[in-house]
Design an enzyme around this catalytic site. Structure first.
Site, mmCIF file in Angstrom:
data_model
loop_
_atom_site.group_PDB
_atom_site.id
_atom_site.type_symbol
_atom_site.label_atom_id
_atom_site.label_comp_id
_atom_site.label_asym_id
_atom_site.label_seq_id
_atom_site.Cartn_x
_atom_site.Cartn_y
_atom_site.Cartn_z
ATOM 1 N N GLU A 110 0.839 -1.202 0.000
ATOM 2 C CA GLU A 110 0.000 0.000 0.000
ATOM 3 C C GLU A 110 0.880 1.261 0.000
ATOM 4 O O GLU A 110 1.855 1.350 0.747
ATOM 5 C CB GLU A 110 -0.887 -0.015 1.247
ATOM 6 C CG GLU A 110 -1.764 1.210 1.426
ATOM 7 C CD GLU A 110 -2.581 1.164 2.708
ATOM 8 O OE1 GLU A 110 -3.540 1.940 2.826
ATOM 9 O OE2 GLU A 110 -2.255 0.333 3.598
ATOM 10 N N LYS B 149 -9.253 2.448 -2.431
ATOM 11 C CA LYS B 149 -9.514 1.843 -1.124
ATOM 12 C C LYS B 149 -10.934 2.171 -0.675
ATOM 13 O O LYS B 149 -11.360 3.335 -0.726
ATOM 14 C CB LYS B 149 -8.484 2.367 -0.110
ATOM 15 C CG LYS B 149 -8.469 1.639 1.228
ATOM 16 C CD LYS B 149 -7.282 2.137 2.063
ATOM 17 C CE LYS B 149 -7.157 1.409 3.386
ATOM 18 N NZ LYS B 149 -5.970 1.868 4.150
ATOM 19 N N CYS C 245 -5.372 -2.989 2.168
ATOM 20 C CA CYS C 245 -5.238 -3.035 3.629
ATOM 21 C C CYS C 245 -6.569 -3.219 4.364
ATOM 22 O O CYS C 245 -7.095 -4.311 4.443
ATOM 23 C CB CYS C 245 -4.500 -1.802 4.130
ATOM 24 S SG CYS C 245 -3.744 -2.033 5.775
ATOM 25 N N SER D 35 18.488 1.076 30.457
ATOM 26 C CA SER D 35 19.574 1.509 29.572
ATOM 27 C C SER D 35 20.313 0.305 28.997
ATOM 28 O O SER D 35 20.796 0.350 27.853
ATOM 29 C CB SER D 35 20.539 2.427 30.314
ATOM 30 O OG SER D 35 21.147 1.786 31.411
#
Length: 541
Positions: A41, A111, A147, A297
């Site tokens: 898409e 679409k 989609c 971290s």
């Protein structure tokens, strides 16, 4: 029919680069025997282009690229996503798929279902199709969808659409359903898609081929995991997740057993891809981050080393009088295990001089969070100096649980260019760390085992002021991701005082999150894109 799936990594706005990648993948698929090739898409523009579409030359240039692709296709048709004009009333553009065939005019399919929820805002730009007809490709009537057109209840958040494009196409004679997608990743979504598409193929009685986008675009991560199913809903092909792939699928071939992936493995792969693409697409070749000896971290450093290579990662520990020797040593061991650059820049002297400036103004007042927050702010200044001088991307290392309740310092540990784990709850950080150590110790065992602490005052522990992370993350899941009220959460048996405290902290810290670095989205509801809460508000359930 043999369908080529071009699971490619596009960059938003890189029209020429996307053109080259589509064409390379098309030629590779054709060489592998594809009779039709599918690209994702909006492959030409990248997804999501957002307000780039309103720039005067953006849509015209994307149409020029489409024409160039049309000139290059051979006997096998290429189906690719692009943006077209809407010549009628409504939104200015169409989210479109083009069928490019040698010697024939371009066929366009629009679409039908435009998602406008969570991270999607397609109604802002596009006008939906109100009807669709199958297209003839390789001697077969194909139902071409884009989609959301294949997403059905109950896999959607609620019943959103009055139309079912797939059912309509089957009713008009479609023999196979083709779908080009840009479906972003969240935990559990690859398995959800597989289940949904399998059911859709079986219920429609038609083979279904699904080509998904790959790559990180800002906060969104597209995982690929393209699929194909026969008319009984059996899986014919499963492309790998989190890496580019071009594969040719025979829709009359034999079924395979889909390969499941563990959550930690998927989460790790998504974060690595998201960081790698964010850095590359923004032009960064190296990163810098503070190493505290803590688990957040450490996990961020492991992700960075895999995403960019150890030579591109620069870890810095910045101790004060409150930093334990164990934490400093854990940071050093982590850096050694990863093979990353490591240096120590003490900030105790700067901290003392900074406090001295306020000696008269703060006279007679006890030290509190004011002085505590000076430390992460000095660390942010140190890291930003390194970022500015050497061109490193500064990574923040705060997790979702802390960000939710404001257990972070604005202009301090929140400062940076990308928040790698800001959508990962603390409990999942521990799961991820253990997975990272599954073969050998990368993150020192002491880092995982010791109680988490910001180390901003003597004997400090996170749990001095926060509920246990297991409980906190459960409440946050309900309050943030499932949008339940405090009253409803309490009704589930959670302690009222704790729930009210968590909910209040989430609401009060919206202003902090509004100023946070963009974060990689990996859960169903991340802070940032897809969650819009007012800062000045007084709603209490």
């Amino acid at each position: 029919m043999k369908v080529g799936l071009a699971q490619i990594n596009t960059t938003v706005g890189d029209l020429d680069g996307n053109y080259r990648r589509i064409l390379e993948a098309y030629r590779e698929a054709v060489a592998g025997g594809a009779q039709i090739v599918l690209a994702p898409e909006l492959a030409i523009t990248g997804y999501p282009p957002q307000d780039l579409v309103f720039k005067s030359r953006f849509v015209p240039l994307n149409l020029e690229v489409l024409a160039r692709l049309h000139e290059e296709v051979g006997e096998a048709p290429l189906v690719t996503g692009f943006i077209d004009w809407n010549d009628g009333a409504g939104a200015p553009f169409r989210n479109a798929a083009a069928v490019l065939e040698k010697g024939r005019p371009i066929q366009k399919v629009y679409k039908s279902l435009l998602p406008t929820y969570d991270v999607f805002d397609e109604d802002r730009y596009f006008e939906p199709a109100t009807d669709a007809e199958p297209v003839q490709l390789a001697g077969c009537k194909c139902g071409l969808t884009i989609c959301e057109d294949v997403w059905v209840f109950p896999f959607l958040p609620r019943r959103l659409y009055p139309r079912d494009p797939v059912r309509s196409l089957v009713g008009r004679g479609a023999e196979v359903i083709l779908n080009i997608s840009a479906s972003p990743f969240s935990l559990g979504k690859p398995g959800q898609r597989l289940e949904m598409l399998s059911k859709l193929a079986a219920e429609s009685g038609r083979p279904l081929v699904y080509c998904n986008l790959l790559g990180g675009n800002d906060q969104l991560i597209f995982d690929g995991n393209s699929l194909a199913f026969d008319a009984a809903g059996r899986c014919l092909a499963q492309l790998p997740g989190f890496r580019e792939c071009v594969e040719v699928v025979d829709i009359e071939g034999g079924a395979i057993e889909p390969v499941p992936h563990g959550e930690a493995q998927e989460l790790h792969a998504a974060l690595v891809l998201g960081l790698r693409d964010y850095a590359a697409k923004c032009g960064f070749k190296s990163v810098v981050l503070g190493l505290s000896g803590g688990i957040d971290s450490a996990v961020t450093a492991v992700i960075a080393a895999e995403a960019l290579g150890p030579e591109a990662v620069h870890g810095v520990t910045m101790p004060t009088q409150f930093s334990s020797e164990g934490s400093i040593e854990d940071s050093r061991r982590l850096a050694r295990n990863l093979g990353i650059d490591f240096c120590t820049i003490p900030i105790q002297g700067s901290f003392e001089r900074f406090k001295e400036q306020f000696r008269e103004l703060f006279a007679g007042m006890p030290e509190d969070t004011t002085e505590e927050n000076m430390q992460p702010r000095l660390r942010a200044m140190t890291l930003m100096a390194l970022s500015n001088k050497f061109g490193h991307l500064l990574l923040t290392t705060g997790n979702k649980s802390e960000l939710a309740v404001g257990y972070c310092t604005i202009y301090g540990d929140m400062a940076g260019g990308l928040a790698v784990i800001s959508d990962v709850p603390k409990t999942k950080i521990y799961e991820l760390a253990r997975w990272m150590n599954r073969e050998r110790e990368i993150i020192p065992g002491e880092t995982i085992a010791k109680p988490p602490s910001a180390e901003l005052k003597p004997g400090q522990r996170d749990q001095d002021t926060l509920p246990p992370y297991e409980l906190l993350d459960e409440i946050l899941q309900l309050y943030v991701e499932e949008a339940m009220t405090g009253r409803d959460i309490i009704a589930r048996g959670y302690d009222e005082k704790t729930v009210r405290w968590v909910a209040r902290r989430v609401d009060l810290n919206e202003w902090k999150r509004e100023q946070a670095a963009p974060g990689l989205k990996v859960t169903g509801k991340a802070f940032g894109l897809g969650r819009r809460m007012p800062i000045a508000q007084r709603f209490v359930d």
